[in-house]
Design an enzyme around this catalytic site. Structure first.
Site, mmCIF file in Angstrom:
data_model
loop_
_atom_site.group_PDB
_atom_site.id
_atom_site.type_symbol
_atom_site.label_atom_id
_atom_site.label_comp_id
_atom_site.label_asym_id
_atom_site.label_seq_id
_atom_site.Cartn_x
_atom_site.Cartn_y
_atom_site.Cartn_z
ATOM 1 C CG ASP A 81 -6.140 -0.970 -1.407
ATOM 2 O OD1 ASP A 81 -5.455 -1.581 -2.072
ATOM 3 O OD2 ASP A 81 -5.591 -0.654 -0.158
ATOM 4 C CG HIS A 82 -6.619 -4.894 -0.145
ATOM 5 N ND1 HIS A 82 -6.225 -6.092 -0.667
ATOM 6 C CD2 HIS A 82 -5.676 -4.122 0.070
ATOM 7 C CE1 HIS A 82 -5.116 -6.234 -0.397
ATOM 8 N NE2 HIS A 82 -4.486 -5.046 0.083
ATOM 9 C CG HIS A 181 -1.951 -5.130 4.295
ATOM 10 N ND1 HIS A 181 -2.285 -6.169 3.907
ATOM 11 C CD2 HIS A 181 -1.845 -4.146 3.054
ATOM 12 C CE1 HIS A 181 -2.660 -6.070 2.462
ATOM 13 N NE2 HIS A 181 -2.078 -4.697 1.961
ATOM 14 N N GLY A 210 1.694 -3.411 1.749
ATOM 15 C CA GLY A 210 2.630 -3.518 2.723
ATOM 16 C C GLY A 210 3.558 -2.539 2.768
ATOM 17 C CB SER A 212 4.126 1.252 6.072
ATOM 18 O OG SER A 212 2.870 2.136 5.672
ATOM 19 C CB THR A 234 0.505 1.146 8.565
ATOM 20 O OG1 THR A 234 -0.395 0.167 8.026
ATOM 21 C CG2 THR A 234 0.506 0.968 10.100
HETATM 22 P P1 13P Z 1 0.808 -0.477 4.975
HETATM 23 O O1 13P Z 1 -0.115 -0.905 5.929
HETATM 24 O O2 13P Z 1 2.178 -1.249 4.939
HETATM 25 O O3 13P Z 1 0.955 1.090 4.850
HETATM 26 O O4 13P Z 1 0.446 -0.912 3.585
HETATM 27 C C1 13P Z 1 -0.920 -0.231 2.973
HETATM 28 C C2 13P Z 1 -1.482 -1.404 1.917
HETATM 29 O O5 13P Z 1 -0.841 -2.105 1.199
HETATM 30 C C3 13P Z 1 -2.753 -0.999 1.365
HETATM 31 O O6 13P Z 1 -3.358 -1.882 0.509
#
Ligand code: 13P
Length: 283
Positions: A81-82, A181, A210, A212, A234
């Protein structure tokens, strides 16, 4: 059964559903996801980002992922991720991540295109797929999303998305439509129609970060409009924390082994709900 993200997202496309990409920075969270997926027989993605190296570094986390999925029958894959660090991406590919995200959304458009192409070429050598991001998705670890609301001028532009996908050859595109996020303190106002506009001109699966804290109703529209992978972390880790908090408040002597089990169960229940929601089952 380990597969590639490309294959997983083909299944999602055929069924008009989305799969969750769960950040799982330790044994407890990874186990919660694996157990939930096996119980529901739903494919899943285990994801690690460099920001989580402080919990478990990428080498160890990969050992955890591999050992927990050794006997898993549902399709799954490992995703990075990222990051905009090309050396880190190469490290992840060598460790066995079959899908990587290059996040150059903070760079100028041309810089993002140039670096994403480099990552696509690097990933090809490992047979891995690449996700990239256009637009701004704000972040707050545990913070207040009100202060992070992004102006709609920073959401992903469909014409630019078309150009970006064509020039870079990426496999998945993460788009900005107003999600954040972290913890939402107010209901996010999402530009769900924008997903449709991008979907019409872009022929790779779309990713929502994002994920969650978004209401089920909005999630269902996002999926129907073309989202196939939803990043989620999250609220799962919060669910684990809240379960532990309840236990600690009710017990005088605390043994760590109990806390670990309670956190796993709390996160598993949240992962079950999330997987049902994203695959359009009753929750
Ligand atoms: P949340 O923080 O909404 O869970 O998103 C996580 C995310 O997008 C990680 O790339």
């Amino acid at each position: 059964m380990e597969t590639t993200l490309k294959e997983l997202l083909k299944i999602a496309e055929a069924k008009n559903i989305a799969f969750a990409s769960f950040n799982a920075p330790n044994y407890e969270s990874a186990l919660a996801v694996v157990e939930a997926a096996e119980e529901l027989q739903v494919p899943f993605i285990l994801s690690h980002g460099p920001g989580h190296d402080k919990y478990t570094d990428i080498t160890r986390v990969m050992d955890i992922y591999k050992s927990l999925t050794k006997h898993v029958k549902v399709p799954f894959c490992f995703h990075l991720d990222h990051t905009s660090d090309l050396d880190y991406i190469e490290k992840a590919l060598k460790l066995g991540f079959t899908s990587v995200m290059y996040d150059g959304s903070h760079e100028s458009y041309e810089e993002n295109v140039k670096n994403t192409i480099k990552v696509v070429e690097m990933a090809k050598q490992y047979g891995a797929s690449v996700e990239a991001e256009l637009g701004t998705i704000a972040s707050s670890s545990y913070g207040n999303s009100e202060t992070l609301l992004v102006s709609s001028s920073e959401y992903t532009d469909s014409n630019q998305a078309k150009d970006f996908v064509e020039r870079t050859g990426i496999d998945m595109l993460a788009i900005a439509i107003g999600t954040v996020h972290g913890v939402y303190t107010t209901k996010p106002i999402l530009d769900l129609n924008r997903i449709k506009l991008i979907r019409e001109v872009v022929d790779v699966p779309l990713v929502l970060h994002g994920g969650s804290g978004i209401e089920n109703e909005d999630i269902q529209i996002a999926i129907d409009n073309g989202i196939r992978k939803i990043n989620y972390y999250t609220y799962m880790t919060l669910a684990g924390g809240e379960a532990v908090q309840r236990f600690v408040n009710n017990h005088e002597k605390i043994f760590f082994h109990d806390i670990s089990l309670i956190a796993i169960e709390g996160m598993k229940q949240d992962a079950l709900r999330t997987m049902k929601m994203f695959t359009k089952r009753d929750i």
